[in-house]
Design a protein around this motif. Structure first.
Motif, PDB file in Angstrom:
ATOM      1  N   THR A 250     -48.956 106.486 -25.502  1.00 42.19           N
ATOM      2  CA  THR A 250     -47.797 107.303 -25.843  1.00 42.19           C
ATOM      3  C   THR A 250     -47.289 107.945 -24.564  1.00 42.19           C
ATOM      4  OG1 THR A 250     -48.632 107.804 -28.066  1.00 42.19           O
ATOM      5  CG2 THR A 250     -46.932 109.258 -27.172  1.00 42.19           C
ATOM      6  N   PRO A 251     -46.069 107.646 -24.140  1.00 41.84           N
ATOM      7  CA  PRO A 251     -45.580 108.222 -22.884  1.00 41.84           C
ATOM      8  C   PRO A 251     -45.396 109.728 -22.999  1.00 41.84           C
ATOM      9  CG  PRO A 251     -43.803 107.106 -24.039  1.00 41.84           C
ATOM     10  CD  PRO A 251     -45.059 106.805 -24.803  1.00 41.84           C
ATOM     11  N   VAL A 252     -45.651 110.422 -21.908  1.00 41.34           N
ATOM     12  CA  VAL A 252     -45.475 111.876 -21.857  1.00 41.34           C
ATOM     13  C   VAL A 252     -44.341 112.181 -20.886  1.00 41.34           C
ATOM     14  CG1 VAL A 252     -46.543 114.088 -21.302  1.00 41.34           C
ATOM     15  CG2 VAL A 252     -47.913 112.260 -22.339  1.00 41.34           C
ATOM     16  N   PRO A 253     -43.221 112.732 -21.365  1.00 42.58           N
ATOM     17  CA  PRO A 253     -42.107 113.024 -20.455  1.00 42.58           C
ATOM     18  C   PRO A 253     -42.481 114.112 -19.449  1.00 42.58           C
ATOM     19  CG  PRO A 253     -41.402 113.075 -22.762  1.00 42.58           C
ATOM     20  CD  PRO A 253     -42.893 113.060 -22.765  1.00 42.58           C
ATOM     21  N   VAL A 254     -42.186 113.849 -18.177  1.00 41.78           N
ATOM     22  CA  VAL A 254     -42.362 114.839 -17.119  1.00 41.78           C
ATOM     23  C   VAL A 254     -41.133 114.787 -16.222  1.00 41.78           C
ATOM     24  CG1 VAL A 254     -44.887 114.738 -17.113  1.00 41.78           C
ATOM     25  CG2 VAL A 254     -43.595 113.218 -15.611  1.00 41.78           C
ATOM     26  N   ALA A 255     -40.837 115.905 -15.571  1.00 41.95           N
ATOM     27  CA  ALA A 255     -39.697 115.968 -14.660  1.00 41.95           C
ATOM     28  C   ALA A 255     -40.173 115.693 -13.248  1.00 41.95           C
ATOM     29  CB  ALA A 255     -39.023 117.333 -14.742  1.00 41.95           C
ATOM     30  N   GLN A 256     -39.817 114.536 -12.724  1.00 39.65           N
ATOM     31  CA  GLN A 256     -40.020 114.243 -11.308  1.00 39.65           C
ATOM     32  C   GLN A 256     -38.647 114.420 -10.662  1.00 39.65           C
ATOM     33  OE1 GLN A 256     -41.957 110.361 -11.367  1.00 39.65           O
ATOM     34  NE2 GLN A 256     -43.867 111.250 -12.074  1.00 39.65           N
ATOM     35  N   LEU A 257     -38.108 113.402 -10.013  1.00 36.63           N
ATOM     36  CA  LEU A 257     -36.702 113.517  -9.624  1.00 36.63           C
ATOM     37  C   LEU A 257     -35.826 113.467 -10.868  1.00 36.63           C
ATOM     38  CD1 LEU A 257     -36.542 111.291  -6.425  1.00 36.63           C
ATOM     39  CD2 LEU A 257     -36.355 113.771  -6.550  1.00 36.63           C
ATOM     40  N   THR A 258     -36.284 112.707 -11.871  1.00 32.54           N
ATOM     41  CA  THR A 258     -35.635 112.643 -13.177  1.00 32.54           C
ATOM     42  C   THR A 258     -36.737 112.697 -14.231  1.00 32.54           C
ATOM     43  OG1 THR A 258     -35.672 110.233 -12.967  1.00 32.54           O
ATOM     44  CG2 THR A 258     -33.604 111.345 -12.423  1.00 32.54           C
ATOM     45  N   VAL A 259     -36.374 112.630 -15.511  1.00 32.34           N
ATOM     46  CA  VAL A 259     -37.380 112.656 -16.572  1.00 32.34           C
ATOM     47  C   VAL A 259     -38.002 111.266 -16.698  1.00 32.34           C
ATOM     48  CG1 VAL A 259     -37.811 112.999 -19.028  1.00 32.34           C
ATOM     49  CG2 VAL A 259     -36.249 114.524 -17.807  1.00 32.34           C
ATOM     50  N   ARG A 260     -39.263 111.177 -16.373  1.00 31.87           N
ATOM     51  CA  ARG A 260     -39.999 109.918 -16.405  1.00 31.87           C
ATOM     52  C   ARG A 260     -41.242 110.059 -17.274  1.00 31.87           C
ATOM     53  NH1 ARG A 260     -38.009 105.186 -13.940  1.00 31.87           N
ATOM     54  NH2 ARG A 260     -36.772 105.690 -12.105  1.00 31.87           N
ATOM     55  N   GLY A 261     -41.951 108.963 -17.492  1.00 32.35           N
ATOM     56  CA  GLY A 261     -43.226 109.009 -18.182  1.00 32.35           C
ATOM     57  C   GLY A 261     -44.328 109.388 -17.203  1.00 32.35           C
ATOM     58  N   ARG A 262     -45.178 110.334 -17.586  1.00 27.88           N
ATOM     59  CA  ARG A 262     -46.226 110.794 -16.665  1.00 27.88           C
ATOM     60  C   ARG A 262     -47.081 109.636 -16.170  1.00 27.88           C
ATOM     61  NH1 ARG A 262     -50.239 114.789 -19.356  1.00 27.88           N
ATOM     62  NH2 ARG A 262     -50.956 112.811 -20.259  1.00 27.88           N
ATOM     63  N   ASP A 263     -47.460 108.732 -17.065  1.00 29.05           N
ATOM     64  CA  ASP A 263     -48.245 107.553 -16.701  1.00 29.05           C
ATOM     65  C   ASP A 263     -47.455 106.281 -16.960  1.00 29.05           C
ATOM     66  OD1 ASP A 263     -50.641 109.087 -16.061  1.00 29.05           O
ATOM     67  OD2 ASP A 263     -50.787 109.444 -18.219  1.00 29.05           O
ATOM     68  N   GLY A 264     -46.140 106.382 -16.793  1.00 34.29           N
ATOM     69  CA  GLY A 264     -45.281 105.242 -17.062  1.00 34.29           C
ATOM     70  C   GLY A 264     -44.890 105.165 -18.529  1.00 34.29           C
ATOM     71  N   ILE A 265     -44.132 104.138 -18.870  1.00 33.51           N
ATOM     72  CA  ILE A 265     -43.737 103.858 -20.256  1.00 33.51           C
ATOM     73  C   ILE A 265     -44.147 102.417 -20.524  1.00 33.51           C
ATOM     74  CG2 ILE A 265     -41.820 103.669 -21.888  1.00 33.51           C
ATOM     75  CD1 ILE A 265     -40.342 105.780 -20.262  1.00 33.51           C
ATOM     76  N   ARG A 266     -45.247 102.256 -21.231  1.00 34.46           N
ATOM     77  CA  ARG A 266     -45.843 100.935 -21.405  1.00 34.46           C
ATOM     78  C   ARG A 266     -45.379 100.306 -22.719  1.00 34.46           C
ATOM     79  NH1 ARG A 266     -49.276  99.689 -17.702  1.00 34.46           N
ATOM     80  NH2 ARG A 266     -50.322  98.078 -18.930  1.00 34.46           N
ATOM     81  N   LEU A 267     -44.807  99.108 -22.588  1.00 31.52           N
ATOM     82  CA  LEU A 267     -44.292  98.360 -23.727  1.00 31.52           C
ATOM     83  C   LEU A 267     -44.768  96.919 -23.633  1.00 31.52           C
ATOM     84  CD1 LEU A 267     -40.554  99.559 -23.568  1.00 31.52           C
ATOM     85  CD2 LEU A 267     -42.386 100.553 -24.953  1.00 31.52           C
ATOM     86  N   THR A 268     -44.576  96.175 -24.713  1.00 33.69           N
ATOM     87  CA  THR A 268     -44.773  94.725 -24.677  1.00 33.69           C
ATOM     88  C   THR A 268     -43.442  94.053 -24.965  1.00 33.69           C
ATOM     89  OG1 THR A 268     -45.325  94.508 -27.031  1.00 33.69           O
ATOM     90  CG2 THR A 268     -47.143  94.986 -25.509  1.00 33.69           C
ATOM     91  N   LEU A 269     -43.229  92.902 -24.349  1.00 33.44           N
ATOM     92  CA  LEU A 269     -42.014  92.116 -24.559  1.00 33.44           C
ATOM     93  C   LEU A 269     -42.386  90.727 -25.035  1.00 33.44           C
ATOM     94  CD1 LEU A 269     -41.072  94.360 -22.427  1.00 33.44           C
ATOM     95  CD2 LEU A 269     -39.324  92.706 -21.759  1.00 33.44           C
ATOM     96  N   THR A 270     -41.618  90.211 -25.977  1.00 34.22           N
ATOM     97  CA  THR A 270     -41.742  88.822 -26.418  1.00 34.22           C
ATOM     98  C   THR A 270     -40.341  88.253 -26.570  1.00 34.22           C
ATOM     99  OG1 THR A 270     -41.887  89.592 -28.718  1.00 34.22           O
ATOM    100  CG2 THR A 270     -43.960  89.091 -27.590  1.00 34.22           C
ATOM    101  N   PRO A 271     -40.166  86.948 -26.356  1.00 32.55           N
ATOM    102  CA  PRO A 271     -38.816  86.368 -26.386  1.00 32.55           C
ATOM    103  C   PRO A 271     -38.244  86.311 -27.796  1.00 32.55           C
ATOM    104  CG  PRO A 271     -40.381  84.947 -25.228  1.00 32.55           C
ATOM    105  CD  PRO A 271     -41.184  85.972 -25.957  1.00 32.55           C
ATOM    106  N   ARG A 272     -36.935  86.470 -27.883  1.00 31.43           N
ATOM    107  CA  ARG A 272     -36.200  86.124 -29.094  1.00 31.43           C
ATOM    108  C   ARG A 272     -35.705  84.691 -28.930  1.00 31.43           C
ATOM    109  NH1 ARG A 272     -34.980  90.834 -31.999  1.00 31.43           N
ATOM    110  NH2 ARG A 272     -35.109  92.729 -30.718  1.00 31.43           N
ATOM    111  N   LYS A 273     -35.318  84.078 -30.010  1.00 28.35           N
ATOM    112  CA  LYS A 273     -34.762  82.732 -29.949  1.00 28.35           C
ATOM    113  C   LYS A 273     -33.272  82.848 -29.673  1.00 28.35           C
ATOM    114  CE  LYS A 273     -38.711  80.940 -31.059  1.00 28.35           C
ATOM    115  NZ  LYS A 273     -39.524  80.239 -30.045  1.00 28.35           N
ATOM    116  N   THR A 274     -32.882  82.619 -28.426  1.00 21.58           N
ATOM    117  CA  THR A 274     -31.476  82.735 -28.062  1.00 21.58           C
ATOM    118  C   THR A 274     -31.215  81.894 -26.835  1.00 21.58           C
ATOM    119  OG1 THR A 274     -29.690  84.296 -27.598  1.00 21.58           O
ATOM    120  CG2 THR A 274     -31.788  84.736 -26.549  1.00 21.58           C
ATOM    121  N   GLU A 275     -29.954  81.750 -26.497  1.00 24.13           N
ATOM    122  CA  GLU A 275     -29.583  80.988 -25.311  1.00 24.13           C
ATOM    123  C   GLU A 275     -29.936  81.774 -24.054  1.00 24.13           C
ATOM    124  OE1 GLU A 275     -25.530  79.490 -25.396  1.00 24.13           O
ATOM    125  OE2 GLU A 275     -25.379  80.271 -27.416  1.00 24.13           O
TER     126      GLU A 275
END
Length: 479
Positions: free
Chosen positions: A452-477
Motif C-alpha cells: 500500500t503506497p504511503v504518500p509523502v512530500a518530497q519535491l512533489t507528493v510521491r510514494g514513500r516506498d514507490g507505487i508498486r503495481l502489476t501490468l498485463t496486456p489487453r488485447k488491442t492493436e
C-alpha cells in the motif's frame, strides 16, 4: 445482515446493503501535541504526516516556534485573498527561495515583484491555449513510446510505476521544449540526475526555516548540491546549443525557441542564457515532477478501482485512433479527464504553497505579523471535511454535480490560482489524460500484493516506498 466487506467481497453483499469501497491511501497524522524537536524531525521526514488531523476540518491554524510564525489557511475566502485578490501583499516566501535556489536559480517559480512580472510576460505567450495544439504531437509520441517501454514489464510481476511515469513525463517536456526524446544522451543524463536529486532531499530544507541572514552558509546535503549542479550544467548545455542553432537559423519551432526569441513587450529584452537556464529548470521540475507524480497516483487509483479502469480503457479504445494524431482526441477523453482531475484533488502534486505577509494583517480575528509565513495547502483544502462530500473518497463523477462544481470553485487549486496560476496547467491536463488513456488502452493495472503506497512530500507528493503495481496486456492493436 450487511457485511463490512472490502472490495473483494462487494458481490457477496445482500440486496439493499451499501457497497463497501476502498479508501485511497492517506498518510497517518501525528498526535495533536508533540515537542518542537519532534515536530521538526517529523517535518524533515515528511511535511504531510507531520501535521495534525484537525487541519482537515480547521479554517485556519497558527503555528509558533522560536524560528518562525506561520498560518495555514483553509478558509476559501482567505485563500482567495492571498492568491487572487491581493497577491502582491503575499509574495512567494523567501524560505522557498532558500530551499530551491540551488536547482532553480531565479526562475519564475520563486521570484517576486518586477522580476517575476517580466518573466511572466516573456513566458506566457508560449503557453497560450492555441499553442497546446502545436505541442500535442510531442505528447502523443511520448505516450506511444511509453506504451512500448512498458511492454516487457507487463508480465504480471510487481514494478514501481513511478520511474516509468517520470520517464514519460520528462520525455514530453524534452520533446515539447527541445524537440528531442528523453533517450537523447543529454536528456537521459538530466533524467538520471533528477531522480538522484529528488531522493537526496526533503521538500523543504529544515535549515531554511531558521531566520538567518543571507550571507550565512546554508547546510545542504552534499548529494543535493552535487545533483543540482549537474542538472544545471546539463540544462545550460542545452540552452547554449539552442542559442547556437538560433544564431545559425536552424532552430526548430518548439517551446524553447519561442521563449528564447520572445521579447518583453515593455522593454524589448529577452532572456539571457543564464535566465533561460533558470526557466528550463522550473519547466523540467513543474512539467516533469508534477505530471509524473499525478500520473503515478492516477494509475494507482485505477488499480484500486477496476470498475473505473475498465470505463477509461473502453473510452480510450473507442476514441483513440492509433494510426492518426488528432488534437480533438483530447477533448473526447472525458472519463480520463475526470479521473485525472480527481487524482489531483486527492494527490495534488505540490501539496503546499508558501507565501509571506508583506505587512501586518488580520485573519479571522487573529493578528498576522509582517513576515509571517502563510501556508495555502491544496493537500488539506482538497480533502477538507467541511467543503467536500466524501473528501477522502475517489469519485470522478463529483465534477458533474452542482455540489462538486461549487466545491471545486471554492477549494480546488492543483495549479494554484490568481496571477501566479501555473501557465502550463492546460498543457499538464492534456498530457495527463492522454497518457493515462493510452496506457490503460493497452494494459490492465492491478495492485501489487502486500503493498500500500504511503504518500509523502518530497519535491512533489510521491510514494514513500514507490507505487508498486502489476501490468498485463489487453488485447488491442499496437499504436
Amino acid at each position: 445482515m450487511c457485511v463490512n466487506a472490502g472490495k473483494d467481497k462487494e458481490s457477496a453483499q445482500p440486496p439493499g446493503c451499501p457497497v463497501s469501497r476502498p479508501v485511497p491511501a492517506k498518510p497517518a497524522q501525528r498526535p495533536e501535541r508533540v515537542s518542537l524537536l519532534s515536530y521538526l524531525l517529523r517535518f524533515r521526514r515528511d511535511i504531510l504526516s507531520a501535521q495534525p488531523a484537525r487541519l482537515y476540518r480547521a479554517w485556519m491554524a497558527e503555528f509558533r516556534t522560536p524560528f518562525f510564525t506561520s498560518f495555514l489557511c483553509n478558509d476559501p475566502d482567505l485563500v482567495n485573498l492571498v492568491l487572487t485578490e491581493r497577491p502582491g501583499d503575499f509574495p512567494k516566501s523567501g524560505r522557498l527561495f532558500e530551499a530551491l535556489q540551488p536547482l532553480l536559480g531565479h526562475s519564475i517559480f520563486i521570484t517576486n515583484g518586477k522580476e517575476w512580472e517580466r518573466q511572466r510576460r516573456i513566458i506566457d505567450p508560449a503557453f497560450e491555449s492555441g499553442r497546446i495544439r502545436e505541442v500535442f504531437p510531442a505528447m502523443w509520441d511520448a505516450a506511444v513510446a511509453a506504451v512500448g517501454r512498458l511492454e516487457p514489464l507487463a508480465d504480471g510481476r510487481p514494478i514501481d510505476i513511478e520511474p516509468q511515469t517520470s520517464h514519460v513525463a520528462l520525455d514530453v517536456i524534452f520533446r515539447a521544449l527541445f524537440s528531442i526524446p528523453v533517450e537523447d544522451r543529454t536528456a537521459s543524463a538530466v533524467f538520471d540526475a533528477f531522480r538522484a536529486h529528488q531522493a537526496s532531499r526533503p521538500m523543504i530544507n529544515t535549515g531554511s526555516l531558521l531566520p538567518l541572514p543571507r550571507w550565512v552558509p546554508r547546510w545542504r546535503a552534499r548529494k543535493t548540491k552535487a545533483t543540482a549542479r549537474i542538472i544545471r550544467g546539463l540544462i545550460r548545455q542545452l540552452v547554449d546549443e539552442r542559442q547556437a542553432d538560433l544564431d545559425a537559423g536552424r532552430a526548430p519551432d518548439d517551446l524553447a525557441t519561442r521563449i528564447m526569441t520572445t521579447a518583453d513587450p515593455q522593454d524589448g529584452s529577452t532572456f539571457s542564457p543564464e535566465e533561460m537556464a533558470d526557466q528550463v529548470g522550473i519547466f523540467l521540475l513543474a512539467g516533469h515532477e508534477t505530471s509524473a507524480a499525478a500520473l503515478a497516483w492516477a494509475l494507482y487509483l485505477m488499480a484500486l478501482f477496476p470498475d473505473w479502469q475498465a470505463r477509461v480503457a473502453q473510452e480510450a479504445e473507442a476514441v483513440i485512433d492509433p494510426g492518426r494524431i488528432y488534437f480533438s482526441t483530447a477533448s473526447k477523453l472525458k472519463l480520463a479527464r475526470a479521473v485525472f482531475r480527481e487524482t489531483m484533488r486527492l494527490y495534488p502534486p505540490v501539496p503546499m504553497y508558501l507565501r509571506e505577509a508583506a505587512r501586518a494583517e488580520r485573519f479571522r480575528a487573529r493578528d498576522v505579523p509582517r513576515g509571517a509565513q502563510i501556508i495555502v495547502s491544496p493537500w488539506h483544502l482538497h480533502r477538507h471535511e467541511r467543503i467536500w462530500r466524501d473528501p477522502d473518497g475517489f469519485d470522478p463523477t463529483r465534477w458533474d454535480t452542482p455540489e462538486g462544481r461549487e466545491s471545486s470553485r471554492r477549494a480546488y487549486i492543483p495549479f494554484s490560482a490568481g496571477a501566479r496560476v501555473c501557465p502550463g496547467s492546460a498543457f499538464a491536463m492534456t498530457e495527463g489524460q492522454l497518457i493515462l488513456a493510452m496506457i490503460l488502452r493497452h494494459y490492465r493495472v492491478a495492485l501489487a500484493p502486500g503493498h500500500t503506497p504511503v504518500p509523502v512530500a518530497q519535491l512533489t507528493v510521491r510514494g514513500r516506498d514507490g507505487i508498486r503495481l502489476t501490468l498485463t496486456p489487453r488485447k488491442t492493436e499496437t499504436p
